[in-house]
Scaffold this motif. Structure first.
Motif, short mmCIF file in Angstrom:
data_model
loop_
_atom_site.label_atom_id
_atom_site.label_comp_id
_atom_site.label_asym_id
_atom_site.label_seq_id
_atom_site.Cartn_x
_atom_site.Cartn_y
_atom_site.Cartn_z
N LEU A 101 0.85 -1.20 0.00
CA LEU A 101 0.00 0.00 0.00
C LEU A 101 0.88 1.24 0.00
O LEU A 101 2.05 1.19 -0.37
CB LEU A 101 -0.93 -0.01 1.21
CG LEU A 101 -2.06 -1.05 1.20
CD1 LEU A 101 -2.78 -1.08 2.53
CD2 LEU A 101 -3.03 -0.72 0.07
N PHE A 102 0.32 2.33 0.42
CA PHE A 102 1.00 3.61 0.48
C PHE A 102 0.63 4.25 1.80
O PHE A 102 -0.35 3.86 2.46
CB PHE A 102 0.58 4.50 -0.69
CG PHE A 102 -0.91 4.53 -0.89
CD1 PHE A 102 -1.72 5.42 -0.21
CD2 PHE A 102 -1.52 3.62 -1.76
CE1 PHE A 102 -3.09 5.43 -0.38
CE2 PHE A 102 -2.90 3.62 -1.95
CZ PHE A 102 -3.69 4.53 -1.25
N GLY A 103 1.40 5.23 2.21
CA GLY A 103 1.11 5.90 3.47
C GLY A 103 0.15 7.05 3.30
O GLY A 103 -0.20 7.45 2.18
N TYR A 181 0.62 -12.29 -1.39
CA TYR A 181 0.23 -10.90 -1.13
C TYR A 181 -1.13 -10.61 -1.74
O TYR A 181 -1.65 -11.39 -2.56
CB TYR A 181 1.28 -9.91 -1.67
CG TYR A 181 1.52 -9.93 -3.16
CD1 TYR A 181 0.90 -9.02 -4.02
CD2 TYR A 181 2.42 -10.83 -3.72
CE1 TYR A 181 1.14 -9.01 -5.38
CE2 TYR A 181 2.69 -10.83 -5.09
CZ TYR A 181 2.04 -9.92 -5.91
OH TYR A 181 2.30 -9.93 -7.26
N LEU A 182 -1.72 -9.52 -1.31
CA LEU A 182 -2.97 -9.02 -1.86
C LEU A 182 -2.67 -7.80 -2.71
O LEU A 182 -2.10 -6.82 -2.22
CB LEU A 182 -3.95 -8.64 -0.74
CG LEU A 182 -4.33 -9.73 0.27
CD1 LEU A 182 -5.32 -9.17 1.29
CD2 LEU A 182 -4.92 -10.94 -0.43
N GLN A 183 -3.03 -7.89 -3.98
CA GLN A 183 -2.84 -6.76 -4.89
C GLN A 183 -4.17 -6.05 -5.06
O GLN A 183 -5.07 -6.54 -5.75
CB GLN A 183 -2.33 -7.25 -6.25
CG GLN A 183 -2.09 -6.14 -7.25
CD GLN A 183 -0.96 -5.22 -6.83
OE1 GLN A 183 0.19 -5.64 -6.72
NE2 GLN A 183 -1.28 -3.96 -6.56
N TYR A 184 -4.32 -4.92 -4.40
CA TYR A 184 -5.59 -4.20 -4.47
C TYR A 184 -5.69 -3.44 -5.79
O TYR A 184 -4.75 -2.77 -6.21
CB TYR A 184 -5.76 -3.27 -3.28
CG TYR A 184 -6.34 -4.02 -2.09
CD1 TYR A 184 -7.71 -4.07 -1.88
CD2 TYR A 184 -5.51 -4.73 -1.24
CE1 TYR A 184 -8.24 -4.79 -0.82
CE2 TYR A 184 -6.03 -5.45 -0.17
CZ TYR A 184 -7.40 -5.48 0.02
OH TYR A 184 -7.93 -6.21 1.06
N HIS A 230 1.76 -0.71 -6.96
CA HIS A 230 1.15 -0.93 -8.27
C HIS A 230 1.64 -2.27 -8.80
O HIS A 230 2.80 -2.65 -8.59
CB HIS A 230 1.56 0.20 -9.21
CG HIS A 230 0.91 0.16 -10.55
ND1 HIS A 230 1.40 -0.59 -11.59
CD2 HIS A 230 -0.19 0.78 -11.03
CE1 HIS A 230 0.64 -0.44 -12.65
NE2 HIS A 230 -0.34 0.39 -12.34
N ASP A 231 0.77 -3.02 -9.50
CA ASP A 231 1.13 -4.37 -9.91
C ASP A 231 2.38 -4.41 -10.78
O ASP A 231 3.29 -5.22 -10.57
CB ASP A 231 -0.05 -5.08 -10.59
CG ASP A 231 -0.75 -4.23 -11.64
OD1 ASP A 231 -0.22 -3.18 -12.03
OD2 ASP A 231 -1.86 -4.62 -12.06
N VAL A 235 6.08 -6.17 -9.78
CA VAL A 235 6.64 -7.30 -10.53
C VAL A 235 7.92 -6.89 -11.23
O VAL A 235 8.91 -7.64 -11.22
CB VAL A 235 5.60 -7.85 -11.52
CG1 VAL A 235 6.25 -8.85 -12.48
CG2 VAL A 235 4.47 -8.53 -10.77
N LEU A 236 7.94 -5.72 -11.86
CA LEU A 236 9.12 -5.34 -12.64
C LEU A 236 10.28 -4.91 -11.75
O LEU A 236 11.44 -5.15 -12.09
CB LEU A 236 8.78 -4.22 -13.62
CG LEU A 236 9.85 -3.97 -14.69
CD1 LEU A 236 9.98 -5.15 -15.63
CD2 LEU A 236 9.55 -2.70 -15.49
N SER A 237 10.00 -4.28 -10.61
CA SER A 237 11.07 -3.75 -9.77
C SER A 237 11.47 -4.67 -8.62
O SER A 237 12.54 -4.49 -8.04
CB SER A 237 10.68 -2.38 -9.21
OG SER A 237 10.63 -1.41 -10.23
#
Length: 586
Positions: A101-103, A181-184, A230-231, A235-237
């Motif tokens: 998530l984000f803060g 994990y949960l990808q919202y 972000h999905d 995955v890429l990073s």
């Protein structure tokens, strides 16, 4: 580096791969974060090798074992950087379900953050020293349960010896079908849905992405500013570099938005760079970068620039290449792709050995649901998103029957990267197919085996029995009207008001809400002229009558947490009278 590298034996999880690289290339660069503490800063680099990254992840795992149990959720609410990656991998080591998530420092998304925290019910919140107190204040202010807040940058890290990575909490490893994990999803008009991504899903998708985008992992580096919640950013990073054993370079999304040339400089700073961004970001680079900068950049080492997350516009590719081709950017580097969170992220990609594939389509056939090539100057140009890697794609009609090549329908896919379903939700039409086909909700067609994406099923405007795709209308509007901010507009349909005789209007009418450029002071006459221009352009290009053009100040059109314009939220705000000049309830 030698030409052959040992590979993990029977890898199941990302942490299997992390453990492997920690032992076999412990001091090689794994992760770099570049911060920009001042506007003129050249960037402050902080780097971890594979052994150091593994040690930090283990430190997080050991602490999680004291405050959580396997299967609990841990929400990541800390800034983008080294600690975020260590926290994510530490959750996987501890068999705790990570929730990227984000803060609360991400302005404008308080409601979404609160909704996700309420939905996933985390056993702890992973922050850092600078954000721990604001996170506690946010949770308290939203009336949410108050789980412990862990400042992961304060956790003691055990420095392992060359042959001793240190023990892990517990004595069981996660299974491939356990939730990693949960990808919202980033939708902003409904309660966010958490896609359950298994350990096998993310490893499979990382392998698929490597096969599609990475010619040689020994000489590759990913450079990313996309948010790690972000999905594609995750995955890429994180996932692909950990699986492939190549380095990842991160910067903060805000740093990109402040000055996109920072990203461009990083792209040229490493060998074999691979990066990704939504379509709007490439136009943003062109608009916000001094043309003289191209003379200073060297983009010869860029191998792949993935363009995904939203429809790819041919004009965007052309503008970016025109602006940065003089810096050595190879036209082959542009790589349109298609993906979605429900499939972990990656589904298809165009070839990395040729410039993007385009197809000029007859607009009348397109509106009728067919792909027919056209030589007419007014043809609609679609960019191919390529072929799937390691999964199956098919196009279906409303009844689920497969449509032949060249016919538009819903995109469905099947493969080892398809998630397990939505968190705390029963099987639905998206994941409920007994043969394992995922319903994407996106429209497209196959042409010579390659995917053409035409739009979102829920976004399509149906007027007089013909389909019209909002992204095409938006491109027409912003091309006809220079005062509109590029990719800061939303086209959508609303039900036509009742006819004067009391009968229902048929179908929908077109509404466009567009942000005007900063500093523009529009008179009523300017607005009338703008509407007349757009009305003429939309009629000539699409055979549509414009219902309403609403020009609004910069920053007004709703966007998702990943930066994309939300048409659904724009439509809802318009109908509620949330835009100045909007109609309100009809």
């Amino acid at each position: 580096m030698s030409s052959a590298r040992p590979t993990p034996q029977a890898p199941v999880t990302l942490t299997d791969h992390l453990r492997h690289w920690s032992r076999h290339q412990p001091l090689q660069r794994a992760l770099t974060h570049v911060g920009f503490p001042a506007p003129d800063s050249p960037g402050v680099h902080r780097t971890l090798g594979w052994r150091a990254l593994d040690a930090r992840a283990r430190a997080v795992a050991h602490h999680l074992a004291t405050v959580t149990s396997p299967g609990d959720r841990a929400a990541l609410v800390l800034p983008q950087g080294l600690d975020y990656v260590a926290a994510f991998l530490g959750c996987l080591y501890a068999r705790v379900i990570a929730v990227p998530l984000f803060g609360p420092q991400l302005r404008g998304h308080d409601g979404r953050l609160a909704a996700v925290l309420a939905d996933c019910e985390p056993a702890c919140l992973l922050a850092d020293t600078a954000t721990a107190d604001p996170v506690r204040d946010f949770v308290r202010g939203q009336g949410l349960p108050k789980p412990p807040v862990v400042a992961v940058d304060q956790l003691p890290v055990r420095r392992p010896g060359p042959d001793d990575p240190g023990p892990l909490p517990g004595d069981a490893s996660p299974g491939p079908d356990d939730i990693a994990y949960l990808q919202y999803t980033s939708g902003s008009t409904r309660t966010p849905a958490g896609v359950m991504i298994s350990h096998a899903n993310v490893v499979a998708n990382a392998h698929q992405a490597i096969e599609a985008f990475i010619a040689d992992p020994r000489t590759a580096t990913t450079v990313g500013w996309l948010p790690l919640f972000h999905d594609m950013g995750l995955v890429l990073s994180i996932a692909a570099p950990v699986v492939g054993g190549f380095p990842s370079v991160l910067m903060d999304p805000v740093a990109f938005l402040e000055d996109p040339s920072r990203w461009l400089r990083l792209l040229g700073g490493y060998d074999g760079t691979v990066s990704a961004a939504p379509n709007f970001a490439y136009d943003y680079c062109v608009a916000r970068t001094d043309p003289a900068l191209a003379e200073e950049l060297n983009l010869e080492r860029v191998r792949v620039l993935i363009n995904g997350s939203e429809p790819v516009r041919p004009g965007t590719v052309d503008r970016f290449q025109s602006a940065f081709g003089p810096a050595g950017l190879d036209p082959v580097a542009h790589c349109p792709a298609y993906g979605l969170a429900e499939a972990t992220v990656f589904v298809t990609a165009d070839r990395r050995t040729a410039p993007p594939t385009r197809l000029a389509c007859d607009p009348d056939a397109l509106a009728a649901g067919r792909i027919e090539e056209s030589q007419d100057p007014g043809a609609a140009v679609l960019v191919s998103c390529g072929a799937p890697v390691g999964q199956e794609v098919r196009i279906t009609g409303p009844d689920g029957s497969e449509r032949p090549e060249g016919h538009i329908g819903e995109i469905r896919l099947r493969g080892p990267n398809v998630g397990l379903g939505y968190w705390k939700r029963d099987a639905d039409d998206t994941f409920g197919d007994p043969e394992g086909w995922l319903r994407t909700g996106d429209l497209g067609a196959l042409h010579e085996g390659r995917l053409l994406v035409t739009g979102r099923l829920k976004d399509v405007l149906v007027v007089d029995g013909r389909n019209h795709y909002p992204q095409d209308i938006e491109e027409t509007v912003q091309t006809a009207l220079p005062l509109v901010r590029r990719d800061r507009l939303a086209a959508f349909g609303v039900s036509r008001p009742d006819d004067a005789d009391g009968t229902d209007g048929a179908g929908e009418e077109l509404v466009v809400v567009a942000e005007h450029r900063r500093g523009a002071h529009l008179t009523p006459g300017d607005r009338r002229d703008a509407e007349a221009t757009v009305r003429s352009a939309v009629s000539a290009r699409h055979g549509l009558r414009l219902g309403t053009l609403l020009l609004v100040p910069p920053g007004t059109v709703p966007r998702t947490s990943s930066g994309k314009v939300s048409r659904a939220a724009s439509r809802a705000r318009f109908l509620d009278g949330g835009f100045d000049g909007g109609p309100g309830p009809r």
